[in-house]
Design a protein around this motif. Structure first.
Motif, PDB file in Angstrom:
ATOM      1  N   VAL A   8       0.801  -1.208  -0.091  1.00  9.71           N
ATOM      2  CA  VAL A   8       0.116   0.013  -0.067  1.00  9.71           C
ATOM      3  C   VAL A   8       0.870   1.182  -0.055  1.00  9.71           C
ATOM      4  CG1 VAL A   8      -1.665   1.197   1.323  1.00  9.71           C
ATOM      5  CG2 VAL A   8      -2.011  -1.273   1.188  1.00  9.71           C
ATOM      6  N   THR A   9       0.540   2.048  -0.984  1.00 15.86           N
ATOM      7  CA  THR A   9       1.239   3.479  -0.643  1.00 15.86           C
ATOM      8  C   THR A   9      -0.011   4.543  -0.727  1.00 15.86           C
ATOM      9  OG1 THR A   9       1.498   3.901  -3.154  1.00 15.86           O
ATOM     10  CG2 THR A   9       3.246   2.724  -1.950  1.00 15.86           C
ATOM     11  N   THR A  10       0.325   5.461   0.005  1.00 15.20           N
ATOM     12  CA  THR A  10      -0.916   6.554   0.141  1.00 15.20           C
ATOM     13  C   THR A  10      -0.196   7.999  -0.171  1.00 15.20           C
ATOM     14  OG1 THR A  10      -0.057   6.783   2.604  1.00 15.20           O
ATOM     15  CG2 THR A  10      -2.039   5.378   1.960  1.00 15.20           C
ATOM     16  N   LYS A  11      -1.037   8.853  -0.352  1.00 17.84           N
ATOM     17  CA  LYS A  11      -0.778  10.215  -0.747  1.00 17.84           C
ATOM     18  C   LYS A  11      -1.744  11.201  -0.514  1.00 17.84           C
ATOM     19  CE  LYS A  11       2.600  12.390  -3.353  1.00 17.84           C
ATOM     20  NZ  LYS A  11       3.429  12.451  -4.683  1.00 17.84           N
ATOM     21  N   ALA A  12      -1.665  12.001   0.561  1.00 15.03           N
ATOM     22  CA  ALA A  12      -2.499  13.113   0.848  1.00 15.03           C
ATOM     23  C   ALA A  12      -2.290  14.257   0.058  1.00 15.03           C
ATOM     24  CB  ALA A  12      -2.438  13.374   2.399  1.00 15.03           C
ATOM     25  N   LYS A  13      -3.290  15.037  -0.231  1.00 14.58           N
ATOM     26  CA  LYS A  13      -3.227  16.401  -0.992  1.00 14.58           C
ATOM     27  C   LYS A  13      -4.190  17.378  -0.086  1.00 14.58           C
ATOM     28  CE  LYS A  13      -1.487  15.535  -5.148  1.00 14.58           C
ATOM     29  NZ  LYS A  13       0.024  16.041  -5.571  1.00 14.58           N
ATOM     30  N   GLY A  14      -3.786  18.734  -0.167  1.00 17.23           N
ATOM     31  CA  GLY A  14      -4.788  19.440   0.239  1.00 17.23           C
ATOM     32  C   GLY A  14      -3.790  20.798   1.296  1.00 17.23           C
ATOM     33  N   VAL A  15      -4.492  21.879   1.354  1.00 16.24           N
ATOM     34  CA  VAL A  15      -3.799  23.059   1.755  1.00 16.24           C
ATOM     35  C   VAL A  15      -4.749  23.969   2.695  1.00 16.24           C
ATOM     36  CG1 VAL A  15      -2.263  25.050   1.527  1.00 16.24           C
ATOM     37  CG2 VAL A  15      -2.333  23.286  -0.138  1.00 16.24           C
ATOM     38  N   THR A  16      -4.307  24.314   3.826  1.00 18.74           N
ATOM     39  CA  THR A  16      -5.350  24.995   4.468  1.00 18.74           C
ATOM     40  C   THR A  16      -4.655  26.306   5.214  1.00 18.74           C
ATOM     41  OG1 THR A  16      -7.141  25.092   6.021  1.00 18.74           O
ATOM     42  CG2 THR A  16      -5.476  23.690   6.572  1.00 18.74           C
ATOM     43  N   VAL A  17      -5.370  27.392   5.748  1.00 17.31           N
ATOM     44  CA  VAL A  17      -4.631  28.434   6.323  1.00 17.31           C
ATOM     45  C   VAL A  17      -5.312  28.521   7.614  1.00 17.31           C
ATOM     46  CG1 VAL A  17      -3.874  29.995   4.449  1.00 17.31           C
ATOM     47  CG2 VAL A  17      -6.347  30.088   5.271  1.00 17.31           C
ATOM     48  N   THR A  18      -4.438  28.923   8.566  1.00 19.79           N
ATOM     49  CA  THR A  18      -4.867  29.272  10.005  1.00 19.79           C
ATOM     50  C   THR A  18      -4.498  30.502  10.326  1.00 19.79           C
ATOM     51  OG1 THR A  18      -3.060  28.182  11.093  1.00 19.79           O
ATOM     52  CG2 THR A  18      -4.801  26.803  10.614  1.00 19.79           C
ATOM     53  N   ASN A  19      -5.277  31.029  11.469  1.00 21.17           N
ATOM     54  CA  ASN A  19      -4.876  32.395  11.762  1.00 21.17           C
ATOM     55  C   ASN A  19      -5.150  32.542  13.314  1.00 21.17           C
ATOM     56  OD1 ASN A  19      -4.065  35.195  11.708  1.00 21.17           O
ATOM     57  ND2 ASN A  19      -5.317  35.864  10.254  1.00 21.17           N
ATOM     58  N   GLY A  24      -0.023  33.254  14.215  1.00 18.80           N
ATOM     59  CA  GLY A  24      -0.175  34.226  13.272  1.00 18.80           C
ATOM     60  C   GLY A  24      -0.805  33.581  12.229  1.00 18.80           C
ATOM     61  N   PHE A  25      -0.690  34.114  11.138  1.00 13.87           N
ATOM     62  CA  PHE A  25      -1.350  33.491   9.717  1.00 13.87           C
ATOM     63  C   PHE A  25      -0.387  32.377   9.325  1.00 13.87           C
ATOM     64  CE2 PHE A  25      -1.861  33.258   5.082  1.00 13.87           C
ATOM     65  CZ  PHE A  25      -3.176  33.448   5.206  1.00 13.87           C
ATOM     66  N   ARG A  26      -0.915  31.295   9.024  1.00 16.54           N
ATOM     67  CA  ARG A  26       0.031  30.200   8.423  1.00 16.54           C
ATOM     68  C   ARG A  26      -0.801  29.332   7.619  1.00 16.54           C
ATOM     69  NH1 ARG A  26       4.732  26.896  11.213  1.00 16.54           N
ATOM     70  NH2 ARG A  26       4.334  25.226   9.965  1.00 16.54           N
ATOM     71  N   VAL A  27       0.075  28.892   6.603  1.00 18.63           N
ATOM     72  CA  VAL A  27      -0.413  28.020   5.785  1.00 18.63           C
ATOM     73  C   VAL A  27       0.097  26.512   6.232  1.00 18.63           C
ATOM     74  CG1 VAL A  27      -0.149  27.321   3.402  1.00 18.63           C
ATOM     75  CG2 VAL A  27      -0.301  29.466   3.771  1.00 18.63           C
ATOM     76  N   TRP A  28      -0.637  25.572   6.070  1.00 18.44           N
ATOM     77  CA  TRP A  28      -0.432  24.174   6.273  1.00 18.44           C
ATOM     78  C   TRP A  28      -0.449  23.241   5.092  1.00 18.44           C
ATOM     79  CZ3 TRP A  28       0.897  22.905  11.426  1.00 18.44           C
ATOM     80  CH2 TRP A  28       0.909  23.901  12.148  1.00 18.44           C
ATOM     81  N   ASP A  29       0.708  22.733   4.798  1.00 17.89           N
ATOM     82  CA  ASP A  29       0.588  21.594   3.635  1.00 17.89           C
ATOM     83  C   ASP A  29       0.898  20.417   4.034  1.00 17.89           C
ATOM     84  OD1 ASP A  29       3.565  22.036   3.865  1.00 17.89           O
ATOM     85  OD2 ASP A  29       3.763  22.806   1.762  1.00 17.89           O
ATOM     86  N   VAL A  30       1.156  19.528   3.016  1.00 16.32           N
ATOM     87  CA  VAL A  30       1.093  18.119   3.347  1.00 16.32           C
ATOM     88  C   VAL A  30       2.634  17.735   4.174  1.00 16.32           C
ATOM     89  CG1 VAL A  30       1.898  15.757   2.210  1.00 16.32           C
ATOM     90  CG2 VAL A  30       0.060  17.310   1.172  1.00 16.32           C
TER      91      VAL A  30
ATOM     92  N   GLN B  55      12.230  28.064   2.296  1.00 17.21           N
ATOM     93  CA  GLN B  55      10.661  28.540   2.217  1.00 17.21           C
ATOM     94  C   GLN B  55      10.396  29.138   3.444  1.00 17.21           C
ATOM     95  OE1 GLN B  55       8.566  24.604   1.346  1.00 17.21           O
ATOM     96  NE2 GLN B  55       8.379  25.338  -0.707  1.00 17.21           N
ATOM     97  N   THR B  56       9.606  30.184   3.257  1.00 16.65           N
ATOM     98  CA  THR B  56       9.043  30.925   4.448  1.00 16.65           C
ATOM     99  C   THR B  56       7.499  31.196   4.112  1.00 16.65           C
ATOM    100  OG1 THR B  56       9.702  32.773   3.467  1.00 16.65           O
ATOM    101  CG2 THR B  56      11.028  32.139   5.058  1.00 16.65           C
ATOM    102  N   GLN B  57       6.883  31.169   5.147  1.00 18.95           N
ATOM    103  CA  GLN B  57       5.323  31.516   4.906  1.00 18.95           C
ATOM    104  C   GLN B  57       5.227  32.871   4.244  1.00 18.95           C
ATOM    105  OE1 GLN B  57       2.525  30.090   6.359  1.00 18.95           O
ATOM    106  NE2 GLN B  57       3.569  28.053   7.157  1.00 18.95           N
ATOM    107  N   GLY B  58       4.619  32.975   3.167  1.00 13.77           N
ATOM    108  CA  GLY B  58       4.361  34.282   2.692  1.00 13.77           C
ATOM    109  C   GLY B  58       3.539  34.123   1.291  1.00 13.77           C
ATOM    110  N   LEU B  59       3.379  34.991   0.424  1.00 13.11           N
ATOM    111  CA  LEU B  59       2.507  35.374  -0.774  1.00 13.11           C
ATOM    112  C   LEU B  59       3.555  35.111  -1.982  1.00 13.11           C
ATOM    113  CD1 LEU B  59       0.331  38.160   0.234  1.00 13.11           C
ATOM    114  CD2 LEU B  59       0.017  35.845   0.773  1.00 13.11           C
TER     115      LEU B  59
END
Lengths: 332, 332, 332
Positions: A8-19, A24-30, B55-59
């Protein structure tokens, strides 16, 4: 019959932001929310977290609870450490905040405060993340192998499809929210304290028929049954740290208590081909059982029926005593 | 019969150097290319990689593709995020380079450009790395345990041997290139996009015979069948990041898309000992099947042969009607 | 009969302090000694370590051993790299210390010196750490599921209990020292070079009886049999590194050779319910075997006994030749 060997191999996809105020403002990736980056049959997606930034080795007051709140140094045994301690007590009683005093500990300071789990979940957008599951199976006895990406599936379809039990039963890409929903739970509830979801792939195959009829069937099940009575570490969480080095060479770390959903991919199945030996054993046993009918008929006829003496007379041939027989022969 | 319970530990050895413009001259050792550092029945060796440093958090502008190339802000929906996005769109259309404009995203910047996989593989020297597999097995029913390092093997031999199906079939140290070659694939091809190799250890044992005849048999199999038609995330890769802290306290990271070969160690086997019960069941069924012969003979003799009436007369004893019998007795 | 499907989560607790000249006073908590932070059916607790701080990419003398000690550059082949090398030889012979010269390598410098494993183990206090094992099982055929935290167990009990085979056989919290002791080994010995412990959970259940009688049974077993003759990488260890970034942007790392105990949680079990088909097969075979008695009696009576001719006469009905019979009939 043969049992399945699978990879089995798996791969997640998706990005989200939190504040939030702390991060602070932060992007979350895989690379941020899948921990560890790869596992064999499993994938952990962080959905909630308690972050304790800038911890350094030092002395600080313990989190207040029944055993750590103190009035004076006499309440704190130096060198002691309970099951839930964050460090080793120094024996001093110090101010935790303006009103409460707790025992001082040697620990990564400040100590983590995990009394309140963020609600709703910090990365609640994980509901829309997708998970691609690639599964290759092999039945060693029959040297039959197949993958869950079926040969009649086109690349365009795979780029856009999302698994659905009715409309897309062979799409290997799952929306996390739908997995949990299919198992009869709420993603947002599960995201708060974490849990374990089983993605079951069933490969029961009759290899006497054509290989294209050997198809994967997906099912989903929550593997950690929540028990209202026992909330001893409910859900699923673990702690990990990111270590940094100060310009002076001192080490500090960010401690993360990660709550999330671990997706265990459970592949099972049996493949069978017609084999003469077990069939003969079953037929043999069945025939032997037919023998019971004869015995039963005999019992009824010879012991239960009114006319039993008559039948018994006809059934048995009475062998006269041999000696007597010989005697009578000699007599003649 | 009993199924095997097994424990596996692995250890990779090998060092290589690379010299590229982005990373400079660099040595790679076990702690660099084995990710994560330990797994239960598996070991991942990174063979190729796409590194995105600092890489840094940004635009920043998204990577150009069908959905992200834009003419004006009107093409970019703020807050949107596709399956393959690196971040959350801000709604602005900005210059990616001198000729192309793409939607701006909030992301770890600059975004990773993984359109070109390095060819030949970055760590192509991994072909000469070695893998020591230690495997202990146990058959619980028979309380029989054994390890794959056989008792008659000397330490000197283990220090220098390399597994070879013909000359060294019991050496537990494998050259990565040879594993892939034995499975009928090319290491250098596999190294580019990664894959899964199964190292199968078969412990079929007849425990009625001496324990020294219970030996491991190794075989190798590529577990991810490449399918030319479907190159939806072919091979095996995953992303992970190394997080650093700036002197100012800001966090930056190096994102690594790691391609490589995961070696899954699959231990299987059945041990058997003579047991009277299944043997009796089989004999019983066999005997019952012999009963079919009697029935068949009877059918032929009584229904098919010309002289059937004669045999039938001899075979059956006709019981006269009891009532009639009694009547005739009364008549007498 | 059905085999068990299981999910396992583990959680370690415990803090300890160390005080050494290289690392100073240091507290160790879960995030420090559990590597990686989470695994599927397994948990690694670091008990001993060799730390090499502040490694950078560069040139340095190799560790002296049979192959690396040199007199002049002629002894060092540039570009060569043995199985146990820490880097790629540059071809120069340099001073390792005041008395010994070794070949220079391009490597993470300074190279790790793992000739002496710390004794007693660095984190010997791990003996008192505790491990909570949460296990949910499911028998798919019977749709029967259960967890190892039994319904009659109270939360207060779970907060304070420690597994003991006699007094607390259903407490899912284990003291690491006790696990090793129950398997018949010494924790302090095992902690030095590491090893693998199996925590076996047996769920053999008779589902014809009430579900509350289906109980987990724990047993412990050391899975890596130490073999005095073969000390090729004895015990269990692996290397990992923590990467740091200098203010100048250069990368340095701390290499850790982690020795420790991997706890593999092995769940097995079979659940059975009365089923008519195998029962009938066994009865059928048994009945068929009874047929052997008839045959044996016949053989004895007809071939072995003195009076065999008499019995044979009674047993068989001799069918006269049909033609002859017809002839004699015609004769009449």
């Amino acid at each position: 019959m043969d049992s399945v060997v699978s990879s089995v191999t798996t791969k997640a996809k998706g990005v989200t932001v939190t504040n939030t105020s702390t991060l602070g403002f932060r992007v979350w990736d895989v690379a941020d929310y899948v921990i560890p980056a790869q596992e064999e049959n499993s994938l952990f997606i962080m959905t909630n977290m308690i972050t304790t930034v800038n911890q350094t080795q030092g002395l600080c007051p313990e989190l207040p609870d029944k055993t750590t709140v103190c009035k004076s140094d006499a309440n704190c045994a130096a060198g002691s450490s309970g099951t839930h301690s964050n460090g080793i007590a120094t024996g001093r009683c110090v101010l935790f905040n303006e009103t409460v005093k707790t025992c001082e500990v040697a620990a990564w300071c400040p100590v983590e405060d995990d009394t309140h789990v963020p609600e709703p979940a910090f990365l609640k957008a994980a509901e829309n993340f997708t998970l691609l599951v690639k599964n290759n199976i092999w039945y060693p006895k029959f040297n039959f192998s197949k993958r869950n990406i079926l040969p009649n599936v086109t690349t365009t379809y795979l780029k856009s499809c999302i698994y659905d039990a009715i409309t897309d039963p062979f799409c290997p890409i799952f929306r996390l929210g739908k997995i949990v929903e299919n198992a009869g739970h709420s993603f947002q509830d599960m995201a708060i304290e974490g849990g374990i979801m089983g993605i079951q792939i069933n490969w029961d195959c009759n290899l006497d028929r054509t290989a294209s009829l050997c198809l994967p069937r997906y099912s989903f099940r929550r593997l950690d049954t929540r028990d209202v009575d026992h909330n001893v570490s409910p859900g699923y969480n673990f702690r990990f740290a990111k270590y940094y080095s100060d310009p002076t060479g001192a080490e500090h770390r960010t401690l993360i208590k990660a709550y999330g959903i671990r997706f265990d991919i459970i592949v099972f199945g049996k493949a069978g081909k017609f084999d003469i030996i077990p069939t003969m054993i079953n037929i043999g046993s069945g025939l032997a059982l037919l023998g019971v009918a004869t015995v039963l008929c005999d019992v009824i006829v010879l012991y239960c029926m009114k006319k039993r003496y008559y039948y018994r007379e006809k059934k048995y041939k009475y062998v006269e005593d041999y000696e007597q027989g010989l005697g009578s022969e000699m007599d003649q």
